[in-house]
Write a protein that holds these residues in place. Structure first.
Motif, PDB file in Angstrom:
ATOM      1  N   LEU A 420      -4.640  -6.119  -0.971  1.00 29.05           N
ATOM      2  CA  LEU A 420      -3.692  -5.458  -1.998  1.00 29.05           C
ATOM      3  C   LEU A 420      -2.905  -6.524  -2.785  1.00 29.05           C
ATOM      4  O   LEU A 420      -2.601  -7.496  -2.109  1.00 29.05           O
ATOM      5  CB  LEU A 420      -2.726  -4.663  -1.150  1.00 29.05           C
ATOM      6  N   VAL A 421      -2.726  -6.308  -4.108  1.00 27.19           N
ATOM      7  CA  VAL A 421      -1.829  -6.943  -4.892  1.00 27.19           C
ATOM      8  C   VAL A 421      -0.815  -6.151  -5.624  1.00 27.19           C
ATOM      9  O   VAL A 421      -0.967  -5.070  -5.604  1.00 27.19           O
ATOM     10  CB  VAL A 421      -2.786  -7.682  -5.958  1.00 27.19           C
ATOM     11  N   PRO A 422       0.243  -7.127  -6.102  1.00 35.56           N
ATOM     12  CA  PRO A 422       1.421  -6.106  -6.639  1.00 35.56           C
ATOM     13  C   PRO A 422       0.834  -5.450  -8.110  1.00 35.56           C
ATOM     14  O   PRO A 422       0.219  -5.801  -8.744  1.00 35.56           O
ATOM     15  CB  PRO A 422       2.302  -7.221  -7.030  1.00 35.56           C
ATOM     16  N   LEU A 423       1.405  -4.186  -8.123  1.00 37.52           N
ATOM     17  CA  LEU A 423       1.217  -3.543  -9.224  1.00 37.52           C
ATOM     18  C   LEU A 423       2.721  -3.130  -9.895  1.00 37.52           C
ATOM     19  O   LEU A 423       2.820  -2.981 -11.083  1.00 37.52           O
ATOM     20  CB  LEU A 423       0.394  -1.918  -8.905  1.00 37.52           C
ATOM     21  N   GLY A 424       3.499  -2.832  -9.047  1.00 39.52           N
ATOM     22  CA  GLY A 424       5.038  -2.494  -9.571  1.00 39.52           C
ATOM     23  C   GLY A 424       5.932  -2.401  -8.546  1.00 39.52           C
ATOM     24  O   GLY A 424       5.608  -2.921  -7.351  1.00 39.52           O
ATOM     25  N   PRO A 425       7.175  -2.171  -8.627  1.00 40.82           N
ATOM     26  CA  PRO A 425       8.277  -2.189  -7.711  1.00 40.82           C
ATOM     27  C   PRO A 425       7.911  -1.593  -6.740  1.00 40.82           C
ATOM     28  O   PRO A 425       7.410  -0.165  -6.694  1.00 40.82           O
ATOM     29  CB  PRO A 425       9.370  -1.903  -8.267  1.00 40.82           C
ATOM     30  N   ASP A 426       7.805  -2.169  -5.349  1.00 40.22           N
ATOM     31  CA  ASP A 426       7.122  -1.304  -4.092  1.00 40.22           C
ATOM     32  C   ASP A 426       6.090  -0.619  -4.316  1.00 40.22           C
ATOM     33  O   ASP A 426       5.546   0.363  -3.453  1.00 40.22           O
ATOM     34  CB  ASP A 426       8.292  -0.415  -3.538  1.00 40.22           C
ATOM     35  N   VAL A 427       5.055  -1.198  -5.169  1.00 39.44           N
ATOM     36  CA  VAL A 427       3.547  -0.515  -5.184  1.00 39.44           C
ATOM     37  C   VAL A 427       2.779  -1.663  -5.259  1.00 39.44           C
ATOM     38  O   VAL A 427       2.759  -2.693  -6.007  1.00 39.44           O
ATOM     39  CB  VAL A 427       3.448   0.198  -6.606  1.00 39.44           C
ATOM     40  N   LEU A 428       1.695  -1.630  -4.314  1.00 37.90           N
ATOM     41  CA  LEU A 428       0.449  -2.794  -4.327  1.00 37.90           C
ATOM     42  C   LEU A 428      -0.727  -1.672  -4.744  1.00 37.90           C
ATOM     43  O   LEU A 428      -0.625  -0.559  -4.528  1.00 37.90           O
ATOM     44  CB  LEU A 428       0.328  -3.203  -2.866  1.00 37.90           C
ATOM     45  N   VAL A 429      -1.762  -2.452  -5.039  1.00 37.22           N
ATOM     46  CA  VAL A 429      -2.961  -1.656  -5.427  1.00 37.22           C
ATOM     47  C   VAL A 429      -4.154  -2.561  -5.109  1.00 37.22           C
ATOM     48  O   VAL A 429      -4.113  -3.585  -5.017  1.00 37.22           O
ATOM     49  CB  VAL A 429      -2.909  -1.857  -7.097  1.00 37.22           C
ATOM     50  N   PRO A 430      -5.350  -1.756  -4.561  1.00 46.17           N
ATOM     51  CA  PRO A 430      -6.485  -2.523  -4.103  1.00 46.17           C
ATOM     52  C   PRO A 430      -7.154  -3.500  -5.051  1.00 46.17           C
ATOM     53  O   PRO A 430      -7.171  -2.949  -6.401  1.00 46.17           O
ATOM     54  CB  PRO A 430      -7.333  -1.527  -3.553  1.00 46.17           C
ATOM     55  N   LEU A 431      -7.623  -4.630  -4.595  1.00 51.34           N
ATOM     56  CA  LEU A 431      -8.545  -5.555  -5.599  1.00 51.34           C
ATOM     57  C   LEU A 431      -9.883  -4.816  -5.812  1.00 51.34           C
ATOM     58  O   LEU A 431     -10.342  -5.004  -7.098  1.00 51.34           O
ATOM     59  CB  LEU A 431      -8.586  -6.831  -5.003  1.00 51.34           C
ATOM     60  N   GLU A 432     -10.264  -4.100  -4.910  1.00 51.69           N
ATOM     61  CA  GLU A 432     -11.494  -3.592  -5.024  1.00 51.69           C
ATOM     62  C   GLU A 432     -11.315  -2.113  -4.795  1.00 51.69           C
ATOM     63  O   GLU A 432     -10.531  -1.301  -4.016  1.00 51.69           O
ATOM     64  CB  GLU A 432     -12.662  -3.940  -3.939  1.00 51.69           C
ATOM     65  N   ALA A 442       2.131   3.151  -2.626  1.00 52.56           N
ATOM     66  CA  ALA A 442       3.619   3.339  -2.812  1.00 52.56           C
ATOM     67  C   ALA A 442       4.208   3.343  -1.496  1.00 52.56           C
ATOM     68  O   ALA A 442       4.049   4.046  -0.780  1.00 52.56           O
ATOM     69  CB  ALA A 442       4.095   4.466  -4.053  1.00 52.56           C
ATOM     70  N   PHE A 443       5.145   2.177  -1.392  1.00 52.26           N
ATOM     71  CA  PHE A 443       5.934   2.101  -0.099  1.00 52.26           C
ATOM     72  C   PHE A 443       7.366   2.616  -0.335  1.00 52.26           C
ATOM     73  O   PHE A 443       8.123   2.050  -1.437  1.00 52.26           O
ATOM     74  CB  PHE A 443       6.028   0.686   0.459  1.00 52.26           C
ATOM     75  N   VAL A 444       7.600   4.089   0.103  1.00 48.97           N
ATOM     76  CA  VAL A 444       8.705   4.642  -0.056  1.00 48.97           C
ATOM     77  C   VAL A 444       9.744   4.731   1.052  1.00 48.97           C
ATOM     78  O   VAL A 444       9.398   4.613   2.115  1.00 48.97           O
ATOM     79  CB  VAL A 444       8.528   5.876  -0.699  1.00 48.97           C
ATOM     80  N   GLY A 445      10.982   5.184   0.764  1.00 48.96           N
ATOM     81  CA  GLY A 445      11.795   5.470   1.728  1.00 48.96           C
ATOM     82  C   GLY A 445      12.600   4.273   2.388  1.00 48.96           C
ATOM     83  O   GLY A 445      13.275   4.206   3.527  1.00 48.96           O
ATOM     84  N   ARG A 446      12.605   3.027   1.607  1.00 50.82           N
ATOM     85  CA  ARG A 446      13.204   1.999   1.918  1.00 50.82           C
ATOM     86  C   ARG A 446      14.656   1.748   1.828  1.00 50.82           C
ATOM     87  O   ARG A 446      15.217   2.523   0.762  1.00 50.82           O
ATOM     88  CB  ARG A 446      12.690   0.623   1.378  1.00 50.82           C
ATOM     89  N   GLU A 447      15.403   1.507   2.718  1.00 53.00           N
ATOM     90  CA  GLU A 447      17.067   1.435   2.523  1.00 53.00           C
ATOM     91  C   GLU A 447      17.123  -0.294   2.523  1.00 53.00           C
ATOM     92  O   GLU A 447      17.054  -0.903   3.514  1.00 53.00           O
ATOM     93  CB  GLU A 447      17.563   1.960   3.740  1.00 53.00           C
ATOM     94  N   ALA A 448      18.006  -0.645   1.481  1.00 50.15           N
ATOM     95  CA  ALA A 448      18.365  -1.962   1.236  1.00 50.15           C
ATOM     96  C   ALA A 448      16.978  -2.839   1.450  1.00 50.15           C
ATOM     97  O   ALA A 448      16.070  -2.723   0.789  1.00 50.15           O
ATOM     98  CB  ALA A 448      19.456  -2.547   2.293  1.00 50.15           C
TER      99      ALA A 448
END
Length: 466
Positions: A420-432, A442-448
């Motif tokens: 996985l590589v960065p695509l956007g804020p708290d969003v990674l995307v597979p290289l393949e 998308a990684f959601v539900g983070r606090e601080a």
């Protein structure tokens, strides 16, 4: 209307010319394309419906529409709303008092609206085969008593097949008939459909597409079975039809709920309500920006657009509707890399006839930045169908290991490990790509600076471990 007819004729002719080339380029055995513009319909097809038999596709060929079925199920529910038999904001237990989930408080609170908009919050990929009888959906819903709650009802979007099975059961109870019979009586018949089938027993009457899967050594071969479990019919297990019949359904939604013969299939108010945003989606880029009552909404398009996609074993379907242009476009396929065909072909049609650009499929940056500290993302996320283990190695690279679980509907699924590589804020995307797509994580539900509570890949998969 003359100009529209001329535009459709030219665009359709071009699509018919390029379709065979696109199928060959993307290893898709067959496809059917349908375009509705105003009152005019254009259809074309190409390829082979079943590589095992060599039967060629024709314009009246029947393909599975997969989860586009959910818009049909939502329409059946809104018909009940029109008749005063259902209140969208009433608890589901008003109509299904026996509904049980692992979280009884959540089961008592969730509403019909939340089921329709995929915000009910319980785990949604339950594909238990409960037989082929008329009681299959009833039996399936009765097994949900141990299905866990992912989040409080209404708090988040998470695509939910099981929720639509509950809606199908609601339809059965209030209509006092099996779902397939209601589907035929309330939609097939008033819309005048001639090439539509609720399941394999009806589909066999037509020239029917077989799904295809990758075979060892390259190429495609017929899938090991045609349909998913009958119990998941309301979610999209086996509804099949021609491109023209799917467009007839879309036309009803464009015509304020009216069938060609004047029958009011759905009220104008319900047509409008189905297309109104109920919940926003994370930055996934392979789905819409928000969800309505059944319809997926694409609010970043130049014209308001709704639609839905569908996948079964070896078949993929696509439907886009632009109400302001009275335009609907569908593509039905049976294997290979259908998303590329969809973007090339349907993208061109929407651009030419409505000035609408499809959101580009997500791809990794050419020179991706390092992830840095991935500790908020690292961990195991999952449900009954899939576990995803996110890890970071000593070189700082981030990996996603996909581990199919016992409840997967596809027995050919295998474990995969992708970077996985960065695509956007708290969003990674597979290289393949996986099955032809780079599906954002998308990684959601983070606090601080804390860890993500869910990994969102269309489904909100809860964190299982740190």
């Amino acid at each position: 209307m003359t100009d529209l007819q001329t535009d459709l004729s030219a665009v359709g002719a071009r699509a018919a010319r390029v379709l065979p080339e696109l199928l060959e380029r993307h290893d898709v055995p067959a496809a059917a394309l349908g375009i509705l513009l105003g009152d005019e319909v254009f259809t074309t097809s190409a390829g082979v419906l079943n590589l095992g038999t060599g039967v060629e596709a024709t314009d009246d060929s029947v393909f599975q529409i997969g989860s586009i079925t959910k818009v049909w199920t939502a329409t059946l529910v809104l018909q009940l709303v029109d008749e005063g038999l259902v209140d969208l904001d009433a608890p589901v237990r008003t109509y299904l008092p026996g509904l049980r989930l692992a979280d009884d408080e959540a089961a008592a609170a969730m509403t019909v609206r939340q089921l329709l908009s995929h915000t009910a919050g319980f785990e949604g990929d339950i594909f238990t085969d409960t037989g082929r009888g008329d009681d299959a959906i009833e039996k399936l819903v009765a097994t949900f008593d141990d299905v866990p709650q992912l989040f409080e009802p209404g708090a988040l979007f998470s695509y939910n097949n099981a929720g639509y099975c509950v809606l199908g059961r609601l339809v059965e109870v209030l209509r006092e008939k099996p779902y397939d019979e209601v589907l035929a009586e309330r939609l097939f018949t008033p819309l005048g459909l001639t090439h539509a089938a609720a399941g394999p027993y009806e589909a066999i009457r037509f020239r029917v597409a077989m799904g295809h899967v990758d075979k060892e050594g390259g190429g495609q071969e017929p899938a090991p079975f045609w349909a998913l479990a009958h119990s998941n019919g309301p979610a999209g297990a086996h509804l099949a039809m021609s491109a023209a019949d799917l467009l007839a359904f879309a036309r009803m939604h464009l015509d304020d709920g009216q069938a060609p013969d004047g029958t009011q299939v759905l009220s104008p108010a319900s047509v409008t309500a189905m297309q109104e945003a109920q919940v926003s989606l994370p930055d996934l880029r392979v789905m819409g920006t928000s969800w309505g009552l059944g319809w997926e909404l694409f609010e970043n398009a130049a014209e308001p657009m709704v639609g839905h996609d569908g996948n079964t074993v070896g078949q993929a379907s696509f439907l886009r509707v632009v109400p302001g242009r009275r335009l609907a476009v569908t593509l039905l396929t049976n294997g290979g890399q259908p998303y590329d065909v969809f973007h090339d072909l349907v993208g061109d049609v929407l651009r030419e006839l409505a000035g609408v650009e499809l959101t580009p499929l997500p791809t990794p940056p050419e020179s991706p930045e390092p992830v840095g500290d991935a500790s908020p993302y690292v961990g195991t996320y999952g449900n009954r169908v899939l576990h995803v283990v996110v890890s970071q190695d000593d070189d700082g690279r981030v990996w996603s290991e996909l581990q199919p679980q016992g409840a997967t509907p596809d027995p050919s699924s295998e474990a995969q490990r992708i970077e996985l590589v960065p695509l956007g804020p708290d969003v990674l995307v597979p290289l393949e790509p996986v099955q032809g797509l780079h599906i954002p994580h998308a990684f959601v539900g983070r606090e601080a600076d804390g860890p993500a509570r869910w990994l969102h890949i269309g489904r909100a998969m809860p964190r299982l471990t740190e």
